[in-house]
Design a protein around this motif. Structure first.
Motif, PDB file in Angstrom:
ATOM      1  N   ILE A 126       0.830  -1.203   0.000  1.00  0.00           N
ATOM      2  CA  ILE A 126       0.000   0.000   0.000  1.00  0.00           C
ATOM      3  C   ILE A 126       0.869   1.259   0.000  1.00  0.00           C
ATOM      4  O   ILE A 126       0.548   2.243  -0.661  1.00  0.00           O
ATOM      5  N   HIS A 127       1.978   1.213   0.742  1.00  0.00           N
ATOM      6  CA  HIS A 127       2.839   2.381   0.922  1.00  0.00           C
ATOM      7  C   HIS A 127       4.163   2.197   0.182  1.00  0.00           C
ATOM      8  O   HIS A 127       4.571   1.086  -0.118  1.00  0.00           O
ATOM      9  N   ASP A 128       4.838   3.327  -0.069  1.00  0.00           N
ATOM     10  CA  ASP A 128       6.126   3.290  -0.763  1.00  0.00           C
ATOM     11  C   ASP A 128       7.306   3.594   0.144  1.00  0.00           C
ATOM     12  O   ASP A 128       8.441   3.216  -0.164  1.00  0.00           O
ATOM     13  N   GLY A 129       7.087   4.287   1.242  1.00  0.00           N
ATOM     14  CA  GLY A 129       8.198   4.624   2.124  1.00  0.00           C
ATOM     15  C   GLY A 129       7.732   5.412   3.331  1.00  0.00           C
ATOM     16  O   GLY A 129       6.645   6.000   3.319  1.00  0.00           O
ATOM     17  N   PHE A 130       8.563   5.392   4.383  1.00  0.00           N
ATOM     18  CA  PHE A 130       8.268   6.130   5.608  1.00  0.00           C
ATOM     19  C   PHE A 130       9.563   6.690   6.176  1.00  0.00           C
ATOM     20  O   PHE A 130      10.633   6.102   6.022  1.00  0.00           O
ATOM     21  N   TYR A 131       9.440   7.817   6.884  1.00  0.00           N
ATOM     22  CA  TYR A 131      10.568   8.340   7.640  1.00  0.00           C
ATOM     23  C   TYR A 131      10.631   7.615   8.977  1.00  0.00           C
ATOM     24  O   TYR A 131       9.642   7.534   9.703  1.00  0.00           O
ATOM     25  N   THR A 132      11.787   7.077   9.298  1.00  0.00           N
ATOM     26  CA  THR A 132      11.966   6.386  10.572  1.00  0.00           C
ATOM     27  C   THR A 132      12.503   7.336  11.638  1.00  0.00           C
ATOM     28  O   THR A 132      13.235   8.288  11.328  1.00  0.00           O
ATOM     29  N   ILE A 262      -2.343   4.250  19.556  1.00  0.00           N
ATOM     30  CA  ILE A 262      -1.321   3.726  18.645  1.00  0.00           C
ATOM     31  C   ILE A 262      -0.891   2.351  19.137  1.00  0.00           C
ATOM     32  O   ILE A 262      -0.732   2.142  20.344  1.00  0.00           O
ATOM     33  N   TYR A 263      -0.687   1.423  18.210  1.00  0.00           N
ATOM     34  CA  TYR A 263      -0.078   0.129  18.506  1.00  0.00           C
ATOM     35  C   TYR A 263       1.341   0.136  17.963  1.00  0.00           C
ATOM     36  O   TYR A 263       1.574   0.507  16.807  1.00  0.00           O
ATOM     37  N   ASN A 264       2.284  -0.302  18.786  1.00  0.00           N
ATOM     38  CA  ASN A 264       3.660  -0.508  18.320  1.00  0.00           C
ATOM     39  C   ASN A 264       3.860  -2.004  18.090  1.00  0.00           C
ATOM     40  O   ASN A 264       3.964  -2.776  19.042  1.00  0.00           O
ATOM     41  N   ILE A 265       3.893  -2.399  16.832  1.00  0.00           N
ATOM     42  CA  ILE A 265       4.105  -3.796  16.478  1.00  0.00           C
ATOM     43  C   ILE A 265       5.600  -4.065  16.358  1.00  0.00           C
ATOM     44  O   ILE A 265       6.314  -3.343  15.656  1.00  0.00           O
ATOM     45  N   LYS A 266       6.062  -5.090  17.042  1.00  0.00           N
ATOM     46  CA  LYS A 266       7.435  -5.576  16.879  1.00  0.00           C
ATOM     47  C   LYS A 266       7.366  -7.060  16.541  1.00  0.00           C
ATOM     48  O   LYS A 266       6.718  -7.835  17.259  1.00  0.00           O
ATOM     49  N   LEU A 267       8.037  -7.442  15.483  1.00  0.00           N
ATOM     50  CA  LEU A 267       8.015  -8.852  15.086  1.00  0.00           C
ATOM     51  C   LEU A 267       8.555  -9.743  16.183  1.00  0.00           C
ATOM     52  O   LEU A 267       8.127 -10.890  16.330  1.00  0.00           O
ATOM     53  N   MET A 268       9.484  -9.230  16.982  1.00  0.00           N
ATOM     54  CA  MET A 268      10.083 -10.045  18.037  1.00  0.00           C
ATOM     55  C   MET A 268       9.122 -10.283  19.199  1.00  0.00           C
ATOM     56  O   MET A 268       9.285 -11.238  19.952  1.00  0.00           O
ATOM     57  N   ASP A 289      -3.927   3.726  14.987  1.00  0.00           N
ATOM     58  CA  ASP A 289      -2.743   3.898  14.145  1.00  0.00           C
ATOM     59  C   ASP A 289      -1.671   2.872  14.502  1.00  0.00           C
ATOM     60  O   ASP A 289      -1.596   2.409  15.638  1.00  0.00           O
ATOM     61  N   LEU A 290      -0.829   2.574  13.524  1.00  0.00           N
ATOM     62  CA  LEU A 290       0.248   1.608  13.721  1.00  0.00           C
ATOM     63  C   LEU A 290       1.608   2.266  13.645  1.00  0.00           C
ATOM     64  O   LEU A 290       1.872   3.100  12.778  1.00  0.00           O
ATOM     65  N   MET A 291       2.470   1.860  14.564  1.00  0.00           N
ATOM     66  CA  MET A 291       3.909   2.089  14.444  1.00  0.00           C
ATOM     67  C   MET A 291       4.569   0.716  14.405  1.00  0.00           C
ATOM     68  O   MET A 291       4.172  -0.191  15.136  1.00  0.00           O
ATOM     69  N   TRP A 292       5.550   0.565  13.552  1.00  0.00           N
ATOM     70  CA  TRP A 292       6.322  -0.679  13.482  1.00  0.00           C
ATOM     71  C   TRP A 292       7.681  -0.411  14.104  1.00  0.00           C
ATOM     72  O   TRP A 292       8.436   0.446  13.648  1.00  0.00           O
ATOM     73  N   GLY A 293       7.973  -1.132  15.196  1.00  0.00           N
ATOM     74  CA  GLY A 293       9.193  -0.917  15.945  1.00  0.00           C
ATOM     75  C   GLY A 293      10.120  -2.119  15.896  1.00  0.00           C
ATOM     76  O   GLY A 293       9.897  -3.070  15.144  1.00  0.00           O
ATOM     77  N   CYS A 294      11.150  -2.104  16.725  1.00  0.00           N
ATOM     78  CA  CYS A 294      12.173  -3.144  16.651  1.00  0.00           C
ATOM     79  C   CYS A 294      12.985  -3.185  17.926  1.00  0.00           C
ATOM     80  O   CYS A 294      12.898  -2.306  18.776  1.00  0.00           O
ATOM     81  N   THR A 315      -0.683   1.683   8.936  1.00  0.00           N
ATOM     82  CA  THR A 315       0.667   2.154   9.257  1.00  0.00           C
ATOM     83  C   THR A 315       0.753   3.667   9.122  1.00  0.00           C
ATOM     84  O   THR A 315       0.415   4.237   8.087  1.00  0.00           O
ATOM     85  N   LYS A 316       1.222   4.304  10.183  1.00  0.00           N
ATOM     86  CA  LYS A 316       1.432   5.755  10.178  1.00  0.00           C
ATOM     87  C   LYS A 316       2.860   6.115  10.561  1.00  0.00           C
ATOM     88  O   LYS A 316       3.369   7.157  10.137  1.00  0.00           O
ATOM     89  N   TYR A 317       3.509   5.268  11.361  1.00  0.00           N
ATOM     90  CA  TYR A 317       4.852   5.567  11.860  1.00  0.00           C
ATOM     91  C   TYR A 317       5.722   4.319  11.738  1.00  0.00           C
ATOM     92  O   TYR A 317       5.239   3.192  11.819  1.00  0.00           O
ATOM     93  N   ILE A 318       7.031   4.531  11.614  1.00  0.00           N
ATOM     94  CA  ILE A 318       7.977   3.437  11.780  1.00  0.00           C
ATOM     95  C   ILE A 318       9.114   3.890  12.689  1.00  0.00           C
ATOM     96  O   ILE A 318       9.475   5.070  12.731  1.00  0.00           O
ATOM     97  N   ASP A 319       9.638   2.937  13.421  1.00  0.00           N
ATOM     98  CA  ASP A 319      10.800   3.144  14.299  1.00  0.00           C
ATOM     99  C   ASP A 319      11.713   1.954  14.063  1.00  0.00           C
ATOM    100  O   ASP A 319      11.823   1.064  14.888  1.00  0.00           O
ATOM    101  N   LEU A 320      12.336   1.933  12.910  1.00  0.00           N
ATOM    102  CA  LEU A 320      13.082   0.756  12.452  1.00  0.00           C
ATOM    103  C   LEU A 320      14.563   1.078  12.301  1.00  0.00           C
ATOM    104  O   LEU A 320      15.187   0.825  11.266  1.00  0.00           O
TER     105      LEU A 320
END
Length: 360
Positions: A126-132, A262-268, A289-294, A315-320
């Motif tokens: 759906i998206h092409d890129g995000f600022y982390t 906001i939910y912070n999803i981490k694969l770990m 809203d979603l943030m993907w973290g690590c 997805t609205k935010y990333i912290d990768l």
């Protein structure tokens, strides 16, 4: 197409810049790795970073699970049965999310290569890129200012600042950082479960003019009910991290009125791509809203999270930023980072390549 072989191992990737959060100092990082090879020669690579203070899983238990269980779960299985395999991993290894994530990511890498598309496209890009964001650990104000200036000089537009040790110090820190970076740099805060209600309310009130984007996990994960005592505005600006592991947690936290905006999803935490998409679907349906973290992770799992983020409408935010301070890694490729913006390589799978000296 069946999985022909499964290889697992561990590596200490080390950190170039140790850091402190509200309850721990982190100065090294061990990751587990899984390589699966299909009958046609395609291989997929996965990685996991166990974090005992978050998931209760340490490197020894993770290594043992992979050494003793990975082959029985994966070998001779049809890679196109990935949903069934992931379900069996969730049922069979409920207390080992990083181990599950390493196997899950390896399978999704192999499957999307087998299909000849980037993983994000397989999942429905759906998206092409995000600022982390990039993270500043707990340290003196002077040191934090110097680090912030460095990151802004490298092109990053979003800072994530660790807080939670002392709210008065945190308020002063944010003010001093804002003075240094100016009005155009976004600042996020991660309290890592370090606040009480009075702390959080004081922090929000006294930094109201300092442009805080949101606050991650203000209270201990056992104290989610205290979120109900906060205003809707503060809840909306709060992100669930340690409170959110499994898709069941996402369902629980999606009940109205929402405790977190906001939910912070981490694969770990959740066990890999498969479970992360279930959490993302819950967030979408609930208007969260979603943030993907690590954690501190290899490019492999960071790339998997980025692919998943690109395929999630909420997805609205990333912290990768988790691979940026590693002293070494086992792969090249994965993603493109320019002036703080992360985009994907247009390559099948995760777009990562094992370095020749570690190919088994």
């Amino acid at each position: 197409m069946k999985i022909r072989s499964v290889t697992t191992w561990t590596e200490n990737l080390e950190l170039t810049r140790p850091y402190r959060i509200s309850y721990e100092t982190i100065d090294s990082v061990e990751n587990v790795f899984v390589k699966i090879q299909l009958e046609n020669g395609i291989y997929g690579i996965g990685s996991g970073c166990p974090a005992e203070f978050v998931t209760g899983e340490n490197i020894d238990s993770c290594r043992t699970i992979l050494q003793t269980k990975a082959e029985s779960f994966l070998a001779k299985r049809n890679i196109e049965d990935i949903e069934l395999i992931c379900n069996s991993l969730n049922d069979g290894l409920p207390s080992n999310p990083a181990a599950r994530a390493a196997m899950d990511i390896a399978m999704y890498d192999a499957l999307s290569q087998y299909k000849g598309v980037p993983l994000a496209d397989l999942l429905g890009r759906i998206h092409d890129g995000f600022y982390t964001s990039i993270t500043i650990g707990i340290k003196s104000i002077k040191s934090a200012q110097a680090e912030a200036k460095e990151y802004v000089g490298r092109g990053f537009r979003i800072l994530k600042v660790k807080t939670g040790s002392n709210v008065s110090f945190d308020i002063e820190l944010i003010r001093k950082l804002r003075e240094i970076v100016g009005p155009d740099i976004l600042i996020r805060v991660d309290a890592n479960q370090g606040y009480k209600i009075n702390d959080l309310e004081a922090f929000v009130k006294q930094t109201a003019h300092d442009g805080i984007e949101f606050i991650e996990q203000p209270f201990h994960c056992d104290e989610d009910s205290q979120m109900d005592q906060l205003s809707q505005k503060i809840r909306g600006l709060s992100a669930a991290d340690e409170s959110l592991h499994h898709p069941n947690d996402a369902d629980r936290l999606a009940v109205e009125p929402h405790k977190f905006g906001i939910y912070n999803i981490k694969l770990m935490k959740c066990g890999g791509v498969n479970s992360s998409l279930k959490i993302a679907n819950t967030a979408h349906n609930a208007g969260i809203d979603l943030m993907w973290g690590c954690m501190d992770e290899s490019i492999i799992s960071i790339s998997a999270a980025l692919h998943s983020a690109m395929a999630s409408s909420a997805t609205k935010y990333i912290d990768l930023d988790g691979s940026l301070d590693l002293a070494r890694d086992l792969v090249s490729g994965g993603f493109i980072l320019k002036d703080g913006k992360m985009t994907l390589k247009n390559s099948p799978g995760l777009g990562v390549k094992l370095l020749s000296e570690v190919v088994s």
